[in-house]
Design an enzyme around this catalytic site. Structure first.
Site, PDB file in Angstrom:
ATOM      1  N   ASP A 158       7.355  93.266   6.056  1.00 54.28           N
ATOM      2  CA  ASP A 158       6.132  93.435   6.843  1.00 54.28           C
ATOM      3  C   ASP A 158       5.128  94.257   6.059  1.00 54.28           C
ATOM      4  O   ASP A 158       5.056  94.136   4.821  1.00 54.28           O
ATOM      5  CB  ASP A 158       6.486  94.107   8.181  1.00 54.28           C
ATOM      6  CG  ASP A 158       5.574  93.690   9.316  1.00 54.28           C
ATOM      7  OD1 ASP A 158       4.403  94.086   9.294  1.00 54.28           O
ATOM      8  OD2 ASP A 158       6.039  92.960  10.216  1.00 54.28           O
ATOM      9  N   HIS A 213       1.566  97.815  11.639  1.00 57.47           N
ATOM     10  CA  HIS A 213       2.281  96.652  12.180  1.00 57.47           C
ATOM     11  C   HIS A 213       3.776  96.758  11.938  1.00 57.47           C
ATOM     12  O   HIS A 213       4.599  96.601  12.858  1.00 57.47           O
ATOM     13  CB  HIS A 213       1.716  95.373  11.548  1.00 57.47           C
ATOM     14  CG  HIS A 213       2.236  94.097  12.136  1.00 57.47           C
ATOM     15  ND1 HIS A 213       3.351  93.447  11.662  1.00 57.47           N
ATOM     16  CD2 HIS A 213       1.767  93.338  13.167  1.00 57.47           C
ATOM     17  CE1 HIS A 213       3.545  92.337  12.356  1.00 57.47           C
ATOM     18  NE2 HIS A 213       2.604  92.244  13.290  1.00 57.47           N
ATOM     19  N   SER A 370       4.752  88.833  17.044  1.00 61.26           N
ATOM     20  CA  SER A 370       5.262  89.883  16.134  1.00 61.26           C
ATOM     21  C   SER A 370       6.137  90.871  16.887  1.00 61.26           C
ATOM     22  O   SER A 370       7.050  91.470  16.308  1.00 61.26           O
ATOM     23  CB  SER A 370       4.107  90.627  15.476  1.00 61.26           C
ATOM     24  OG  SER A 370       3.465  89.817  14.529  1.00 61.26           O
TER      25      SER A 370
END
Length: 895
Positions: A158, A213, A370
């Site tokens: 990620d 994220h 996600s």
């Protein structure tokens, strides 16, 4: 139902099972466990021991123990594979049973003391966010089985991870083969000082998250649980390997992603979370994932796209080691933004407003697939920890087999369900879900759209104002004013082309729409309807007033229309002309999915040559036309047929309907039909042509008339219109009196002189055949008085047996014109046997006017016909008038 969060927070609680719990075995999430061969039964007061033994014997149970305070029994259930739920219901129907229930297994429910846990509806949903209770992954129940996955290395590929976050630091992976800070590649893996993983985006050994994220994803997987800090992850402990390939803007390259996957596999990560992707297909990325002995959990994407048509990679790669995950909301519906596709997305998981860790010791709510994927990754890690010998395929199967079915996911993901960690750990298999495929799909992007619009005031049109995929949707409204205000009431229908569900089961309608109308249930109606008669009539199946300012997704169960050919209709009606200043209705990405029925074995056609007929050669040319009709032939699978008509292997024709010329005689004709798979069937029909039949002539009966005016003649009406032809038509008539031609019309009025006239009518049909009828017309001299006229008033024929012979007697009664019997009348007649003259006999009448005329004894056979006919009556001074006779002949059959 679970107790509320407030009652369970931070403590261990026993789940109390009441008598209503048995119903939840069928109606709830089906996680209740009970002893498979035991039940609890309490009999009513006063039930005798003999009655109890009799009831238990009937149901094949025996007493294991009795609780005297509670007055209930624990019973042993005998026999293999018996349904405990059904047995409990059978006991409950007995009036002597106060209650019966399974012997439930109870356990402690593990709830962490993390202060933000109550916001994690995806782990435990008791409606705290306004959602549906139990629309979660059953994390507390899972933690009863296992909460620790510290032995499992989970790669988070990620934007990196804040490895210093207090809720993540205890669960971070470190590379034991590397010595920190010595500038040497100690483990010879090509990466120097990769203590915490690697930053492929910047090419260094610091995979710290500068985007947030990756940190959020890592917290969902394994934020430290029950540590009194922040939130809890699906795993309370794990070994998170941060691999950064997305930069601070959230972008990365395929080559960096491939290297991150290869690094993860090389350093022993059994699985990875991949909450990223694009619509660009990369063969290199697919090959890298396919070559890895590694479970790849991938996010399905956030474009509201139907990925069976518009794939999103890597989630959509058809590889056995990928789990593609869609996002669900707190009501178990597919998230409005989530991609979906029954062939390319496996399951759903919570992905809307998910609380998790973010850099700098913070926590935030985020939404997206996600966030859904790491829920699956966390469950996979628990499974790998609980079953360390399992293969990655076994882990994948346990996850997909154990989903909780959700109507909002039916037809949108392969399993039709949402992640259930508890059932996966138990190895439970959900009710088998149908393997659904796309039967019909339209994204309204083609030039020649097959949909039609009806309604004189309809505003339906293709629009680019709002849409859920590419650039076009159908809009009911006016684009430049963004309303449907025309100054008058308006309505219209958007109707689909035919959609064939004749071989489909589990049919489901899916569509995306944006709806804004007047908030009054009496006006501005928007609804969906279905027709099974090609649009002649429609049945409403869905109605809505608003989608709350989003392009919403709808999933409608239309299995009731399995086996039909349907049309869809999207209808909008303003009802009135006021308050129409709203944007209207947009429809996009309409699809119908279902499970194609198993192909049936090919079936042969059925031939039907008709019933045949018998024809007359009406025109006398020895031939007749006849139409052979094979249109009743059919193929059960609907294939087109070819036709072959033959007679004695001679081909007559190859049309479905064939007209041929057939000669006099019997014709046996064979029809052979063949379908497009080469399967044939035959049928025979007989056509018989007979020669032209002569007409049936009816000129009238014998009659007697008087010359009323005494001029020596009387006009007689001759009528042959009752004549007929059985196989054609009469074309000519000929009337004759002896040899004299009277006329050629069907009816004729002619004068006849006093005396007897033998009249003959001859007719001819259109085939040249003729027929004739002869009768007698007698014109009487009116000067003969009634008492001078005589006739036969009655006639009886008797048959008398004389030994082996028979004797015939005819009793003939003669009267005058006034009905008075006449004595001394000489009656002459003839006896016939089988129409051959037997003898002539004459006798006189007695005072009663009766003459008995006998035959001689005759030898006859059974079935012979004996007849007598009067030829003449004579008596001086009297005239015999045959026309006045009641009858003049009679016959009988020999028994």
């Amino acid at each position: 139902m679970r107790p509320s969060f407030q009652l369970m927070y931070g403590v261990l609680v026993l789940l109390c099972m009441t008598s209503t719990a048995s119903a939840s075995i069928q109606a709830g999430h089906q996680n209740l466990r009970f002893v498979q061969d035991e039940i609890i039964v309490k009999y009513t007061s006063g039930t005798s021991r003999n009655e109890i033994n009799s009831i238990n014997q009937l149901h094949q149970t025996s007493v294991l123990s009795e609780n005297r305070k509670g007055r209930f029994m624990k019973l042993k259930v005998h026999g293999q594979g018996r349904s405990i739920d059904k047995l409990v219901q059978q006991y409950r129907r007995d009036r002597r049973v106060e209650y019966a229930e399974p012997n439930y297994i109870v356990h402690a429910a593990m709830f962490p003391n993390d202060p933000y846990f109550h916001e994690s509806w995806g782990l435990f949903n008791n409606g705290q966010t306004g959602g549906t209770t139990e629309a979660d992954i059953f994390a507390p129940e899972s933690w009863d089985v296992r909460s620790d996955a510290s032995a499992v290395i989970v790669a988070v590929i990620d934007s990196g991870v804040d490895y210093t976050h207090p809720d993540l630091a205890p669960n971070m992976w470190t590379n034991d083969g590397e010595i920190a800070g010595n500038g040497i590649d100690d483990d010879n893996n090509g990466f120097v000082d990769d203590i915490r993983g690697w930053d492929f985006a910047n090419g260094d050994n610091d995979p710290y998250d500068d985007h947030s994220h990756g940190t959020h994803v890592a917290g969902i997987i394994a934020a430290a649980g029950n540590n009194g800090t922040g939130s809890a992850g699906v795993c309370w402990s794990a070994s998170i390997m941060p691999l950064k390939f997305l930069d601070a803007t959230g972008n990365g390259t395929v080559t960096d992603a491939i290297e991150a996957i290869q690094y993860a596999v090389q350093k022993g990560a059994q699985l990875s979370n991949n909450s990223w992707g694009s619509e660009g297909f990369s063969q290199a990325l697919k090959e890298a994932i396919g070559a890895a002995d590694h479970l790849v959990i991938a996010a399905a994407g956030n474009s509201s796209s139907f990925t069976d048509i518009t794939p999103f990679y890597p989630a959509a790669y058809d590889l056995p080691n990928i789990i593609s995950t869609a996002a669900t909301d707190h009501n178990d519906n597919l998230a409005a933004f989530s991609n979906y596709g029954p062939s390319t997305v496996h399951l759903g998981a919570p992905g809307v407003d998910i609380l998790s860790t973010t850099p700098n010791e913070s926590y935030e709510h985020m939404s997206g697939t996600s966030m859904a994927a790491p829920h699956v990754t966390g469950v996979a890690a628990l499974l790998m920890a609980e079953f360390p010998a399992s293969t990655i395929i076994t882990v994948k199967d346990r996850i997909l087999n154990a989903v909780s079915p959700a109507i909002g996911l039916r037809g949108r993901v392969a399993t039709g369900g949402r992640l259930n960690g508890y059932d996966a750990l138990l190895g439970k298999v959900s009710l088998e879900q149908p393997e659904l495929t796309t039967i019909f799909y339209d994204d309204f992007e083609q030039e020649n759209d097959p949909w039609t619009v009806q309604g004189e005031t309809a505003l339906w049109h293709l629009s680019g104002t709002r849409y859920s995929s590419i650039s076009t949707s159908w809009h009911y409204g006016i684009d430049n004013t963004l309303n449907y205000d025309t100054g008058a009431a308006n309505e219209g229908y958007l109707i689909s082309p035919p959609i064939d569900l004749t071989t489909v089961t589990f049919s489901t309608l899916l569509f995306n729409h944006y709806l804004e109308t007047e908030d009054d249930p009496n006006f501005d109606k928007a609804f969906v309807a279905i027709s099974t008669d090609d649009g002649a009539s429609f049945t409403e199946i869905f109605t809505s007033r608003s989608t709350d300012n989003i392009m919403a997704q709808e999933t409608l169960d239309i299995a009731a229309y399995d086996g039909e050919i349907i049309r869809l209709r999207f209808s909008f009606d303003t009802v009135d002309k006021m308050y129409n200043d709203f944007e209207g209705w947009y429809i996009d990405d309409v699809s119908v999915i279902g499970q194609p029925a198993a192909p049936l074995p090919s079936l042969p056609p059925t031939a039907d040559a008709g019933t045949g007929d018998t024809l007359s050669d009406a025109d006398g040319d020895s031939f007749e036309l006849y139409t052979l009709d094979g249109s009743a032939s059919m193929d059960p699978e609907g294939f087109p047929l070819s036709y072959l008509w033959t007679e004695d292997q001679r081909v007559l024709g190859t049309a479905e309907v064939f007209t041929g010329s057939f000669s006099i005689g019997e014709h046996s004709i064979t029809l052979t039909v063949t379908d497009n798979e080469g399967m044939s069937a035959t049928d025979e029909v007989t056509v018989t042509v007979v020669a032209n039949q002569p007409p049936v002539v009816d000129g009238g009966n014998d009659r007697s008339i008087d010359d009323e005016d005494g001029d020596g003649a009387e006009t007689v009406l001759l009528n042959g219109s009752a004549s007929s032809d059985p196989d054609g038509q009469i074309i000519s008539y000929l009337w004759q009196d002896g040899e004299t031609i009277l006329g050629t019309a069907a009816t004729l009025a002619v004068p006849l002189s006093i005396g007897e006239h033998v009249i003959t009518l001859t007719v001819e049909d259109n085939g040249g055949a003729t027929g004739a009828d002869t009768f007698i017309v007698t014109v009487n001299d009116a000067s003969i008085a009634p008492d001078a006229r005589m006739h036969i008033a009655d006639m009886d024929l008797l048959l008398m047996k004389r030994g082996s012979s028979y004797l015939g007697k005819s009793l003939v009664t003669v009267t005058d014109g006034n009905g008075m019997p006449l004595k001394g009348v000489s009656v002459s007649g003839r006896w016939e046997l089988n129409a051959s003259l037997l003898m002539v006999v004459t006798k006189g009448t007695d005072k009663n006017g009766v003459a008995v005329l006998e035959s001689r004894k005759i030898s006859v056979n059974s079935g012979d016909t004996l007849a007598f006919a009067v030829e003449n009556l004579t008596l001086d001074g009297m005239t015999y008038i045959p026309a006045d006779n009641a009858e003049s002949s009679d016959s009988t059959h020999i028994p």
